[in-house]
Structure formats: structure tokens, C-alpha cells
Design an enzyme around this catalytic site. Structure first.
Site, PDB file in Angstrom:
ATOM      1  CD  GLU A   1      -3.114  -0.871   2.092  1.00  9.52           C
ATOM      2  OE1 GLU A   1      -2.793  -0.683   3.271  1.00  9.52           O
ATOM      3  OE2 GLU A   1      -4.284  -0.910   1.684  1.00  9.52           O
TER       4      GLU A   1
ATOM      5  CE  LYS B   1     -14.552  -1.170  47.942  1.00  6.10           C
ATOM      6  NZ  LYS B   1     -14.692  -2.227  46.971  1.00  6.10           N
TER       7      LYS B   1
ATOM      8  CD  GLU C   1     -17.097  17.503  36.626  1.00  6.08           C
ATOM      9  OE1 GLU C   1     -16.589  17.555  37.763  1.00  6.08           O
ATOM     10  OE2 GLU C   1     -18.234  17.093  36.411  1.00  6.08           O
TER      11      GLU C   1
ATOM     12  CB  THR D   1     -12.498  19.126  44.103  1.00  8.12           C
ATOM     13  OG1 THR D   1     -13.454  18.673  43.154  1.00  8.12           O
ATOM     14  CG2 THR D   1     -11.283  19.638  43.378  1.00  8.12           C
TER      15      THR D   1
END
Lengths: 576, 111
Positions: free
Chosen positions: A77, A451, A316, A293
Site C-alpha cells: 500500500e 468500605k 471539569e 475535590t
């Protein structure tokens, strides 16, 4: 050729000890249990731009550089120069490999309009040149990219078909591990059905665009004589080449450190029996504005303060916005950036595409070698993307970090235990939930440890207070009225304090009163005693006087009788 | 062309309107021998004295296959006159051979 046919028939059942040739692509070698079948032909099928050529090249480069197996590339190719140029940016120096005698590159440009078919022909020159090239460098690996171009090039496809079938057997016979690539077809795996000749191993590459986000996938369709992962595995073409990240294989063989590191919040460390295990994953979920955060900022701040490197990925927010917000909490993260310890990268996954986002992260991890990483706001990853794909991409990110033993904090938007964060929770070693509790016209943040693997942890709820000097955890008031936080807690505390004060002063007063009483009574007692003494003295005095009187009276009487010369007579008068 | 080529000089006329054909073969396989015969016959018929056939055996020098971009044998390449024409096969289809090579000597019609 008779021999070849017989050999391939008798060897059709390959034992479990099938030898494999590693591709150097870590994830692919894991899926295939070690690589491609050694000495056999593997078909890599995929549409244009799916990464077939790159897969083949990595196989050759890894063979030459890592496994001492020189290779031959036959490209139908692109020209040799173009192939070389294309992969130079990935750090593959094909020219150097050729100079080192580890690679032979051949290219053929076949334009169907070039040739007029005028009778029988064969592809013997291809065999001859392959043979020559294999001999020249002692090649163990061969890549033919994309061999399907031969179809239609010479006018008679039935001859091409039988010649390719012969080529596959010839390659098997030659003992080289080969990859042939083929264009994806509509009905078949490949456009011209070359999977018919390549029967040992077939890998399909796929490049899909779903909701404007592109994802590449790889699947091992067939692997004769060997177990292999059958799922579709997302992969990416990163700046360092082909990266396949199978979830299942990476996740369960990482080392587990006993070392604990601080979260930067003393009371949280205490709740977790001394901090997070190094290399563990902490998931912090909670609704918007619960301080996820900030928690991440604390962990990074603590890591940098220990002199470790941190990586923050913001999904974000912009870095500037993040830094400003954290400054208001008294956390100066800019100093760590200046010191070269902290790296912040902000990008929306939906902008880059999931795999690119993962690739950039992978590169950052390699470049920055952080010991602590924070992925902040992974909910954004699901925006405009199928949730399952986003989740699996996050899972792979966590896996990636975990495999490098990087302590990771992931913050996710979620209401609680029953949300999409659940799918991620199995990947997390520690899961903290931050919850807003609305009471008495105010919202207060509560922190729960849902947990924590391998750690005795507090089962208590703490109030999470954002102060100008960072995050503080405060005991909540637990009483008859339930859990109280914020002003309610403060009010309750004030009430209790007041009561205590009041009670204390009451006691004091009573004591003083009693003391005074005692003093009074004692004084009274003295007075009474005095009176008593006085009265006793009086009695004594009176007794004495009476005695004298009687004696006096007797004396008087006898004196009188004596004077009257009277007999002794009873006297009934007289004084007493 | 390099000295490695086996050249069969059919004619030794001056160039100019001299056709230059190159036939790629591998060894002496039946297909290749047929191709040589077919090509010579056609040339004798249409280009007598005005052609030159070079026969290249790719088994002797396989790297020429990459240089000359030949994957199938037998292949005839018309190098002159331009444009370059390539024919693949044993040339047993005479019509396609003539059409493919545009073998039309001046002043004559096709067979």
C-alpha cells in the site's frame, strides 16, 4: 507442495504447548497468552485506518529489538519511505533497523489498470523475493500488508486466490511467524475471504464512532490450539504505539504494599487506621459541592509535602480555577507546581475521545512518574457517551494507575451507594461517601467510610468542614434527635455546655450554702452550749443557796426556842 | 538494465523505432517458456527487425522484482515506445497480447 499439504493436515491439532511469538504489545500478548502462534500465519483484518499496519510494524520492531527475531515487511500500500516516516513519530527508527540488518522492507505499488491479463501466471517472484529477504537477515517474522491488494491487480482472481493459499502454506513451511493484513469485508472477515487460507489465528480490529467519540477495539476471533481472551478489547494508538488494555488481565496481579500514606487530613487517617495503603485506589463519591475535590487536593498536598510527585487530572475545571478554589481552603498547590512536583492536566474526555484521553493519561504517567494521582470529576467522562463505555474506560484508567502502584483518588458524582459509581466501587479499595444533609435550612457535609479493604476503619459518620485552613473532620452529635451537624451540632453543643455550666454553679452554690449553714449551726451550737452552761451554773447556784437558807432557818428556830424556853414544837410556817 | 539480465538479442537494428520489451520469468517454467514463444511469434509477425526482447529471470536476482515492481510471472513490460504497458500471463491469448502491446506495425491492420 504435496509435503506442505500433508504437514498442515497432520499438524492441525496443536497441543497446549504451542509456541508463541510475543508481539511486544503488552495487552495483546496477555490476551493471546504470549503472542501469535510461532511459525504460523496470523490474519489481522480491519477497515482502513484501523491500525493493521501499525500492529504489524510493532510486531516486527519488537521482534528485532527485544526478541532477537529479524523481520521482513512487504507493503502493498505504501512506499518504504512513507511507512518509515509514518512510524517515526512513535519512536520506531526503521532506517536504523535496516542498517542493523534486522529488517528488510519491500514495497509494491499495484495499480489494477497497469496490467493486462493475457493468460496463466503465478506469483513466483513474490515467493522468490520473500525467500531472498528472509535469507538476507535471517528473518523469523514476516508481515504482508495488505495482501488483498493483489486481488484485482492481475485480472484473474482465481489464480491470485490459489497463489495466496500456496503462500500461506509456504510461510508455514518456512517456519516464519507471519502477519497478513486484510481489508474488512461486508459478509466475510475480509473482502476477499483470505481467512480461508489463514486458519491458525485471526485478529479483527475495529474503529467505531459512537456519538462522536471514537473507540478502537480488538478481538481475537480465532486462535487454533490456544486459549485466548474472546472479548472485544478497546485499544488505542498512542504516541508510543499500539496499546491494548484488557481489564481482566491487568487488574489482578499487582503488588500490594503495606505502607500507609497520609491523606493530609489527620482525622481521616485515623478513621482509616493510619491512612491509605500505598498504591491503593480511593473512590470518593458524593453530590455536587460536597468537597470531593478538596479531599483530592489534600492528598496531593500531603504527597508533595513528603517530596513525592503528584498528578491531577481535572475533567471539569481549569487548573487556574482549581488552584484558586484550593487557595481559599488554605492549600497552596502552586508551590508544588513551581517545585516540579505537581502536574495538573485538564481536559474533557468528550473533546479528545475516550481512547485519546486514556492515551494522554498513560503518557503523563510515564513522563511524570507520580506516586499519587487524582482523577477529579470522572462523571464528566460519561457526558454524551454510552455509560458502559465510559465506565470501562475509567476502569482501565484505574487499572493503569494501579498497575504502576500509584495511589489514586477518584472523585465521582453520585448520590450514594445505589448509583453508577457502584460499577467503579469494585475497583476501589477504599470508598468514601460525602453526603449533604439538609436540616434547619442549611446543608452540611457528612463523611462516611463505606468500605476500606484490608483496613479496620471507623464506622462512624464525621462532619466534613471546609475551613480557611483546610478540611477538618468533626464528630457529629448523635443523640435522641438523630445525627446533628452544622449549626444544629453547634447549638446542641452550646446547650450542653450551658447546662454543664449551670449545673456546676448550682452545686457550688449549694455547697457554699451548706458550708454557711454548718458555720451558722456551729455558731448556734456554741450559743446554745453557753446558755446551757449558764443555766447549769444557775441551778448549782440556787441549790447552794437553798441549803444555806434551811440551815439558817433551823438555827434561827433553835435560837428562838432557846430564847422562849419552849418545848420543841412542830413548826409549819417558816420560809423556804 | 543491469548486466545480470539475460538478454536475447533478436535483432540488432539501430534504435529509433526499435521496440524495447522486457519479459520477466522465473526459471524455465512451462508458463514462462510458453510466454517467450508467444511473444517472439507475435513480434516476428508484427515487428520483424524492429524489436528487442530482454528476458529477466527473477530467480537469479529476486531483488529486481522489488526494483521493477514485478510480482507475477510471466510479465511483459513494453518500455518503448511509451507509454509503458504491462501484460501478465503466458500470452496465450493472442488478441489480448496484441491489444495490450498495441502491436500495430505501420501500414498494417490487426490479424
Amino acid at each position: 507442495m504435496k509435503n506442505t499439504v500433508l504437514t498442515s493436515l497432520t499438524e492441525s491439532a496443536v497441543g497446549p504447548d504451542l509456541e508463541k511469538a510475543p508481539t511486544g504489545i503488552h495487552g495483546l500478548d496477555q490476551i493471546t497468552g504470549g503472542g501469535l502462534p510461532r511459525g504460523r500465519v496470523t490474519l489481522v483484518a480491519g477497515s482502513a485506518g484501523a491500525g493493521k499496519t501499525l500492529l504489524g510494524l510493532e510486531f516486527l520492531v519488537a521482534g528485532a529489538r527485544q526478541y532477537g527475531e529479524p523481520g521482513v515487511l512487504v507493503s502493498f500500500e505504501e512506499s518504504e519511505d512513507k511507512v518509515t516516516l509514518n512510524v517515526r513519530s512513535l519512536g520506531f527508527d526503521l532506517d536504523q533497523l535496516r542498517r542493523d540488518g534486522l529488517l528488510v522492507m519491500l514495497s509494491f505499488r499495484l495499480d489494477p489498470s497497469d496490467f493486462v491479463a493475457t493468460g496463466e501466471f503465478d506469483l513466483q517472484p513474490l515467493f522468490a523475493i520473500l525467500d531472498d529477504a528472509i535469507e538476507r537477515v535471517g528473518a523469523k517474522r514476516v508481515v504482508l500488508d495488505t495482501i488483498e491488494v493483489l486481488f484485482g491487480a492481475f485480472g484473474d482472481d482465481s489464480i491470485v486466490r490459489s497463489e495466496l493459499s500456496r503462500l500461506a502454506r509456504w510461510l508455514d513451511d518456512r517456519g516464519v511467524t507471519a502477519i497478513v493484513t486484510g481489508e474488512r469485508g461486508d459478509r466475510n472477515l475480509t473482502r476477499n475471504g483470505i481467512e480461508e487460507y489463514v486458519t491458525d489465528c485471526v485478529i479483527v480490529l475495529d474503529h467505531r464512532v459512537t456519538e462522536e467519540i471514537s473507540t478502537r477495539r480488538l478481538r481475537v476471533v480465532k486462535y487454533r490450539g490456544s486459549a485466548h481472551g474472546t472479548n472485544e478489547y478497546p485499544f488505542l494508538i498512542s504516541a508510543r504505539g499500539f496499546v491494548v488494555l484488557p481489564i481482566t488481565s491487568i487488574a489482578l496481579n499487582y503488588a500490594a504494599s503495606e505502607e500507609r500514606i497520609s491523606t493530609g487530613i489527620a482525622r481521616l487517617d485515623h478513621m482509616l487506621s493510619g491512612g491509605l495503603f500505598r498504591g491503593s485506589t480511593l473512590l470518593v463519591s458524593g453530590t455536587a459541592g460536597t468537597g470531593k475535590t478538596s479531599l483530592g487536593a489534600h492528598i496531593l498536598n500531603a504527597a508533595c509535602a513528603r517530596g513525592e510527585r503528584g498528578l491531577l487530572v481535572l475533567f471539569e475545571e481549569s487548573p487556574a480555577q482549581f488552584l484558586r478554589n484550593m487557595r481559599s481552603l488554605g492549600l497552596d498547590l502552586q508551590q508544588w507546581i513551581d517545585a516540579g512536583l505537581l502536574r495538573i492536566w485538564a481536559a474533557r474526555p468528550s473533546e479528545l475521545g475516550l481512547e485519546t484521553h486514556l492515551a494522554v493519561l498513560a503518557r503523563l504517567i510515564e513522563d511524570e512518574t507520580p506516586s499519587v494521582a487524582v482523577l477529579d470529576g470522572i462523571a464528566a467522562i460519561g457526558q454524551g457517551i454510552l455509560a458502559a463505555e465510559a465506565t470501562s474506560m475509567v476502569a482501565r484508567k484505574i487499572d493503569l494507575l494501579k498497575s504502576r502502584e500509584i495511589t489514586t483518588l477518584v472523585t465521582a458524582l453520585g448520590q450514594g451507594e445505589g448509583t453508577s459509581t457502584e460499577t467503579l466501587s469494585s475497583l476501589a479499595d477504599t470508598w468514601l461517601l460525602l453526603r449533604n444533609v439538609e436540616t434547619d435550612g442549611e446543608r452540611n457535609r457528612l463523611l462516611f467510610v463505606l468500605k476500606s479493604r484490608g483496613t479496620a476503619h471507623s464506622n462512624q459518620v464525621r462532619e466534613f468542614v471546609l475551613t480557611s485552613h483546610g478540611v477538618e473532620l468533626v464528630d457529629v452529635y448523635v443523640g435522641a434527635a438523630g445525627v446533628l451537624a452544622g449549626s444544629a451540632r453547634l447549638a446542641q453543643q452550646a446547650t450542653e455546655r450551658d447546662a454543664e455550666v449551670r449545673q456546676a454553679s448550682d452545686l457550688d452554690r449549694r455547697l457554699r450554702e451548706l458550708r454557711r449553714n454548718v458555720v451558722e449551726r456551729e455558731a448556734h451550737l456554741v450559743v446554745v452550749q453557753d446558755e446551757l452552761d449558764a443555766e447549769r451554773a444557775e441551778i448549782d447556784r440556787i441549790d447552794l443557796r437553798e441549803g444555806h437558807q434551811a440551815a439558817d432557818t433551823e438555827a434561827d428556830r433553835s435560837a428562838m426556842a432557846t430564847r422562849r424556853w419552849a418545848d420543841a414544837a412542830p413548826s409549819n410556817g417558816g420560809q423556804r | 538494465m543491469s548486466e545480470l539480465h539475460t538478454a536475447d538479442d533478436e535483432t540488432s537494428a539501430d534504435s529509433g523505432d526499435q521496440w524495447n520489451l522486457c519479459l520477466y520469468v522465473t526459471d524455465r517454467s512451462p508458463k514462462c517458456l510458453r510466454a517467450i514463444d508467444n511473444l517472439r511469434r507475435a513480434c516476428e509477425e508484427h515487428l520483424a527487425g524492429h524489436y528487442h526482447i530482454e528476458v529477466v529471470d527473477l530467480l537469479e536476482n529476486p531483488r529486481l522484482a522489488a526494483e521493477d515492481q514485478i510480482l507475477a510471472v510471466p510479465t511483459v513490460v513494453r518500455k518503448f515506445p511509451s507509454p509503458i504497458r504491462k501484460l501478465v500471463g503466458d500470452l496465450s491469448d493472442n488478441d489480448r497480447l496484441l491489444v495490450g502491446l498495441q502491436l500495430r506495425p505501420p501500414g498494417s491492420t490487426a490479424t
